[in-house]
Structure formats: C-alpha cells, structure tokens
Motif scaffolding. Structure first.
Motif, PDB file in Angstrom:
ATOM      1  N   ILE A 137      32.534  37.125  34.079  1.00 26.18           N
ATOM      2  CA  ILE A 137      32.614  36.253  33.089  1.00 26.18           C
ATOM      3  C   ILE A 137      32.171  34.799  33.222  1.00 26.18           C
ATOM      4  O   ILE A 137      31.877  34.067  31.745  1.00 26.18           O
ATOM      5  N   GLY A 138      32.379  33.990  34.226  1.00 23.54           N
ATOM      6  CA  GLY A 138      31.285  32.981  34.200  1.00 23.54           C
ATOM      7  C   GLY A 138      33.232  32.159  34.054  1.00 23.54           C
ATOM      8  O   GLY A 138      33.904  32.461  33.231  1.00 23.54           O
ATOM      9  N   PRO A 139      33.056  30.652  34.448  1.00 20.96           N
ATOM     10  CA  PRO A 139      33.928  29.766  35.109  1.00 20.96           C
ATOM     11  C   PRO A 139      34.159  28.779  33.596  1.00 20.96           C
ATOM     12  O   PRO A 139      34.961  27.723  33.785  1.00 20.96           O
ATOM     13  N   SER A 140      33.100  28.570  32.930  1.00 18.76           N
ATOM     14  CA  SER A 140      33.308  28.070  31.379  1.00 18.76           C
ATOM     15  C   SER A 140      33.295  28.134  30.363  1.00 18.76           C
ATOM     16  O   SER A 140      32.464  29.540  29.794  1.00 18.76           O
ATOM     17  N   PHE A 167      36.535  24.169  32.074  1.00 21.98           N
ATOM     18  CA  PHE A 167      36.289  24.810  33.354  1.00 21.98           C
ATOM     19  C   PHE A 167      37.292  25.446  34.737  1.00 21.98           C
ATOM     20  O   PHE A 167      37.799  24.372  34.926  1.00 21.98           O
ATOM     21  N   ALA A 168      36.763  26.098  35.477  1.00 17.15           N
ATOM     22  CA  ALA A 168      37.790  27.014  36.175  1.00 17.15           C
ATOM     23  C   ALA A 168      37.397  26.167  37.676  1.00 17.15           C
ATOM     24  O   ALA A 168      36.672  26.897  37.814  1.00 17.15           O
TER      25      ALA A 168
END
Lengths: 136, 136, 136
Positions: free
Chosen positions: A96-99, A41-42
């Motif tokens: 794109i999403g964080p994970s 996760f960013a």
C-alpha cells in the motif's frame, strides 16, 4: 508560497486498525491545514497511508481483502529468519505504501467522502508518528 | 522556486476506465507543466492514480488483474450496509491510492513510455477532478 | 524554504530486484538529504518505489507475494499484442506505484527500520534513474 510541517501522534491497537487521520478536524485535513497540497507520511515498516470512505463497511472489507491476499498465518521468510510474527504486516505496508499527497480540505467538497487513513498492520498496539507537510 | 496548482476535469465511463492524464499534452505532463515535480491527486473514494504504459494490452491486463484480485460480484459489508453496489471500487481505489508524484516531462526521455493515469473504478459514469500541483 | 532536486542512477539485475536507495547514505535519505520531505520517483513503466525493512526475509517475502499475486507465466494481452514477455512487470509496477514521499532522515529515529526501495520488475538488467526532490 509557504511550507508548513507538523507531526501527528496516535496510538493504535494494530492488527489492521484503520485510523481516520482527518477525524476531529472540522476542515477534514490532517493537522487542520486550510490550503495547498498536503503530503502525509507514516513512519514505520508495518504501517501504511491511503484514502477510503471511512465507514464500517468499507473498513471491514479492506481488512478482509488484505487478510485474503496476504494471510497472517502463512509461511514467511521474515518470520523464520527473525523469530518474528508480523511478516504479513510488512508486506501489506509495502504493497500500500507509506505516503499520499492530497488536496487540502479548503478546496474540497464537503460531500466528498474520502478520508486519509493510517493502516496499522502490526500484530500489537503501537504508537505511531505521521508527518504532515503542506506546500501552499 | 515557484508553486503552480491546477485542476483537470474529466468525464469517465467508470467500470475500471483507465484515462491517460498526459494525453494531448505535447510535453506529456498533466496540465502542461515544464519543470519540477508534479503531484497528481484524484478526488473521490472510488478513483485512483498510478502510472502505466498506456497501450491497450497493459490496460486490459490491469483491468483483468483487479477483476481477479477484487471481484465486483463478491459479498461486501459496504454493499450490505449501504445498499450499494460499488464496494469493489472502494477497495481497488484504497489499494492503489489516490496520488503519485512524478518528474515533469521536460526532464524526461521521449522514449519513456510511462503515462500518468486515472483509474475510475466506480460502476457508473462519473465526472472527476484531478488536482495537479507543481513545485519547480 | 528551499527546493533541492537530484537524480540517482543505479543498475539492477531486474527480475524483482529490491534496491535499497538509502544504502551508503549515513543519514539514510536518498541523496543524503538532511531536512524536510523527500519525494522519490522512479522513471520507467516496469519499476516501482515503496518502503520496507530491507532485510533478506522481508525482501524474499515481497518477491514471493508478487510472484503469487501476479505470476510472470500467465497469459497477458500486453505480451500477446507486443510480442513481449514482461506484462507482469508492468502490472506489478502499476499496482505499487512509482513514487513515495518520506520524512527526511535527520528527523527520523535511527531505530526506524524503514528503507526506501526501488523494485525493478523487468525481466532483464536495467539502468534506472530515480528523481529525488526535497522541499525543506
């Protein structure tokens, strides 16, 4: 079973930089994990996580694709309301999403050219924190 | 609590095939899981995982959407540098991502038309491995 | 280690509504979770989960982006075959995906403007269920 958590820190130039989070780990998992499923996760609203074959061609193509679908220079409410310049970065990150959750490397084939990457869409250099969480 | 891990293997025709990973499981979870949260990860840089109502119309629309947003026939650096033909597959896979985590079927409504699907974007038939990991 | 699971219920107006799942939780995690990694999954084929800075500009920009990339008014097989009107909602949901895994709030900076949001793309008001699953 066991849970392991860690934090990777990386500095990026922003502007769509595609950072290979598995680079330098012989086993090609973020954080050097050996078994289980790894969740990456960013933190941050202008950064995303996905997987790609991290070679210059595919990286350049991904950057060109996002420049085309979500141009930096268009009119955006986020920029107008906040006197900001990085609305495109917010949109690319949300799309794109964080994970992602991936199979850890010990169970993967060495011929599998699929790296976990951090995409930094902000329009300036940033220090980024990536949470790596393993259940094995 | 318990952790269960499994591997699904499937052969696909590639070319944007949308494979229902829940098909044939009465409880509509990949791998037949009864409880908890199921994380599904597809190995390979030209394959992705998402959820969709797996009926012919929505499947055809998703394929047409990706053909429009990321055409196979455009000029790509990945193809030029590697004498390859599947850059579009790499980009579609990176955009959608290789993993999702879903609520296992035992807790879901039978009327919930949301299947976990593997999208195989490569331009040739492929054998694919999908990791299914459950924490319950 | 421990596993906690919960269910959030929310009613939305649909039509691309962007619902902040962390709102009202002082610690900014869905369900009020203090530690570990939080997996958030939205049930339903016309709903998605991502993160965004939940301010009016970014929210409006995300809605405009999806209206542009996947217009509601185009011709879709899903609508033709099922006498339906929400094919665009299915496609947007499949593109963004139904789940993300995030670092729980106790470990996050209060200055981190990245909220977990539910995107409801259906073309009518809906009651939605979101599964929140924590491994800590």
């Amino acid at each position: 079973m066991a849970v392991h958590a860690g934090l990777l820190r990386t500095s990026t130039p922003g502007s769509g930089a595609v950072v290979d989070l598995t680079e330098g780990h012989g086993d090609r998992s973020p954080g050097g994990v050996q078994h289980g499923v790894v969740t990456v996760f960013a933190s941050g609203a202008t950064v995303a996580v996905t997987t790609i074959e991290h070679e210059p061609g595919a990286v350049a193509d991904l950057q060109a694709l996002l420049d085309r679908l979500i141009p930096a220079a268009a009119e955006y409410e986020h920029n107008a309301r906040n006197h900001d310049t990085n609305a495109h970065a917010h949109l690319r990150a949300a799309l794109i999403g964080p994970s992602e959750s991936i199979r850890s490397s010990a169970a993967r084939s060495p011929s599998d050219l699929q790296q976990v990457v951090l995409l930094d869409f902000d329009d300036r250099p940033r220090d980024r924190a990536v949470t790596v969480h393993v259940v094995s």
